[in-house]
Scaffold this motif. Structure first.
Motif, mmCIF file in Angstrom:
data_model
loop_
_atom_site.group_PDB
_atom_site.id
_atom_site.type_symbol
_atom_site.label_atom_id
_atom_site.label_comp_id
_atom_site.label_asym_id
_atom_site.label_seq_id
_atom_site.Cartn_x
_atom_site.Cartn_y
_atom_site.Cartn_z
ATOM 1 N N GLN A 2 14.051 16.482 -20.637
ATOM 2 C CA GLN A 2 14.750 17.189 -21.708
ATOM 3 C C GLN A 2 16.056 17.741 -21.178
ATOM 4 N N GLU A 3 17.053 17.743 -22.047
ATOM 5 C CA GLU A 3 18.364 18.287 -21.711
ATOM 6 C C GLU A 3 18.194 19.677 -21.108
ATOM 7 N N GLY A 4 18.913 19.944 -20.025
ATOM 8 C CA GLY A 4 18.849 21.247 -19.365
ATOM 9 C C GLY A 4 17.895 21.282 -18.193
ATOM 10 N N ASP A 5 16.943 20.330 -18.131
ATOM 11 C CA ASP A 5 16.017 20.259 -17.004
ATOM 12 C C ASP A 5 16.606 19.374 -15.912
ATOM 13 N N VAL A 6 16.232 19.627 -14.669
ATOM 14 C CA VAL A 6 16.617 18.745 -13.572
ATOM 15 C C VAL A 6 15.660 17.564 -13.574
ATOM 16 N N CYS A 7 16.213 16.358 -13.482
ATOM 17 C CA CYS A 7 15.392 15.141 -13.471
ATOM 18 C C CYS A 7 14.783 14.984 -12.078
ATOM 19 N N LYS A 8 13.473 15.186 -11.995
ATOM 20 C CA LYS A 8 12.799 15.175 -10.699
ATOM 21 C C LYS A 8 12.233 13.809 -10.320
ATOM 22 N N TYR A 9 12.172 12.900 -11.303
ATOM 23 C CA TYR A 9 11.518 11.615 -11.069
ATOM 24 C C TYR A 9 12.371 10.448 -11.546
ATOM 25 N N THR A 10 12.174 9.338 -10.885
ATOM 26 C CA THR A 10 12.635 8.047 -11.363
ATOM 27 C C THR A 10 11.382 7.314 -11.813
ATOM 28 N N SER A 11 11.485 6.609 -12.928
ATOM 29 C CA SER A 11 10.295 5.930 -13.441
ATOM 30 C C SER A 11 10.541 4.440 -13.607
ATOM 31 N N PHE A 12 9.494 3.691 -13.353
ATOM 32 C CA PHE A 12 9.456 2.253 -13.618
ATOM 33 C C PHE A 12 8.545 2.068 -14.811
ATOM 34 N N ILE A 13 9.044 1.407 -15.846
ATOM 35 C CA ILE A 13 8.263 1.250 -17.074
ATOM 36 C C ILE A 13 7.357 0.033 -16.971
ATOM 37 N N VAL A 14 6.059 0.289 -17.022
ATOM 38 C CA VAL A 14 5.056 -0.768 -16.972
ATOM 39 C C VAL A 14 4.807 -1.305 -18.379
ATOM 40 N N LYS A 15 4.750 -0.400 -19.346
ATOM 41 C CA LYS A 15 4.491 -0.783 -20.738
ATOM 42 C C LYS A 15 5.145 0.255 -21.641
ATOM 43 N N GLY A 16 5.812 -0.212 -22.705
ATOM 44 C CA GLY A 16 6.385 0.711 -23.667
ATOM 45 C C GLY A 16 7.895 0.638 -23.736
ATOM 46 N N GLU A 22 3.669 3.604 -20.527
ATOM 47 C CA GLU A 22 3.024 3.770 -19.227
ATOM 48 C C GLU A 22 4.081 3.591 -18.150
ATOM 49 N N LEU A 23 4.144 4.569 -17.256
ATOM 50 C CA LEU A 23 5.168 4.612 -16.223
ATOM 51 C C LEU A 23 4.549 4.725 -14.841
ATOM 52 N N LEU A 24 5.343 4.365 -13.861
ATOM 53 C CA LEU A 24 5.059 4.716 -12.476
ATOM 54 C C LEU A 24 6.234 5.566 -12.029
ATOM 55 N N VAL A 25 5.972 6.775 -11.569
ATOM 56 C CA VAL A 25 7.049 7.710 -11.235
ATOM 57 C C VAL A 25 7.057 8.020 -9.744
ATOM 58 N N ILE A 26 8.277 8.334 -9.265
ATOM 59 C CA ILE A 26 8.455 8.666 -7.856
ATOM 60 C C ILE A 26 9.570 9.698 -7.749
ATOM 61 N N GLU A 80 0.825 -1.212 0.000
ATOM 62 C CA GLU A 80 0.000 0.000 0.000
ATOM 63 C C GLU A 80 0.857 1.260 0.000
ATOM 64 N N LEU A 81 1.977 1.239 0.725
ATOM 65 C CA LEU A 81 2.896 2.383 0.745
ATOM 66 C C LEU A 81 3.511 2.598 -0.647
ATOM 67 N N VAL A 82 3.895 1.512 -1.303
ATOM 68 C CA VAL A 82 4.461 1.599 -2.655
ATOM 69 C C VAL A 82 3.419 2.162 -3.623
ATOM 70 N N ILE A 83 2.215 1.643 -3.559
ATOM 71 C CA ILE A 83 1.145 2.102 -4.460
ATOM 72 C C ILE A 83 0.859 3.585 -4.254
ATOM 73 N N ALA A 84 0.876 4.029 -3.014
ATOM 74 C CA ALA A 84 0.606 5.445 -2.729
ATOM 75 C C ALA A 84 1.736 6.356 -3.209
ATOM 76 N N ALA A 85 2.983 5.856 -3.174
ATOM 77 C CA ALA A 85 4.137 6.694 -3.508
ATOM 78 C C ALA A 85 4.402 6.802 -5.006
ATOM 79 N N PHE A 86 4.097 5.756 -5.773
ATOM 80 C CA PHE A 86 4.359 5.750 -7.215
ATOM 81 C C PHE A 86 3.125 6.215 -7.975
#
Length: 193
Positions: A42-56, A104-108, A23-29
């Motif tokens: 995009q180049e020049g932006d700060v990467c604010k998220y890590t993503s887990f790829i569900v599809k794609g 489709e991603l899950l980001v945190i 439940e904690l994982v589901i709420a956070a991602f």
């Protein structure tokens, strides 16, 4: 959507998640969808998220002064996509991360991931294992790039990542291997003989 992430975590740890931890994982991602050719980063932006790829499928690349793309990572389902340097150091990224297919991603956020790691020992074990495997893969890739012929690099890539050959076009694979698409075309023709 979160089931794939829960399965991934459970497969990469000796400590299966409890229902409360799930439940904690589901709420956070948070779910996120990208259309083909849409940027995650995009180049020049700060990467604010890590993503887990569900599809794609996605690719991480830089563009040099001549406008030539240099692919540094390819990602498909059950891969994690991020610019770790930018995320950790809070510096502008040198890379673009783009959806190659509808994705489709899950980001945190980093803060949320660190918070989860304080609460869920399984995540600490999973990330340690991922870091070890990533370090080994990077070392092998560097060694292959320095030491191997283009033919040998492609042979190793095809053996270790056959799914990428089906998902990405030749010019992207060639860039990832550090060779021209003409060289890759020649290698592929020779391997068919």
């Amino acid at each position: 959507m979160h089931e794939k992430l829960i399965d991934y975590i459970n497969q990469h740890t000796s400590l299966p998640l409890t229902k409360v931890e799930e439940e904690l994982v589901i709420a956070a991602f948070q779910p996120k969808k990208l259309r083909k050719k849409q940027y995650f980063l995009q180049e020049g932006d700060v990467c604010k998220y890590t993503s887990f790829i569900v599809k794609g499928a996605m690719r991480q690349f830089s563009v040099d002064d001549k406008g030539v793309e240099h692919i540094v990572h390819l990602f498909i389902e059950n891969y994690w996509a991020s610019d770790r340097e930018s995320t950790i150091m809070l510096t502008p990224s040198k890379y673009n991360i783009e959806a190659w297919e509808d994705t489709e991603l899950l980001v945190i956020t980093r803060a949320d991931m660190l918070d989860l790691m304080d609460k869920i020992p399984a995540l600490v074990e999973m990330i340690r294992l991922m870091d070890e495997r990533n370090a080994i893969a990077n070392q092998r890739r560097l060694s292959s790039t320095i030491s191997n012929t283009a033919e040998k690099r492609y042979e190793e890539f095809a053996k270790n990542h056959p799914q990428f050959i089906q998902r990405f076009p030749q010019h992207i694979i060639a860039s990832f291997l550090g060779i021209t698409k003409e060289t890759l075309s020649r290698i592929r023709k020779q391997s068919l003989k």
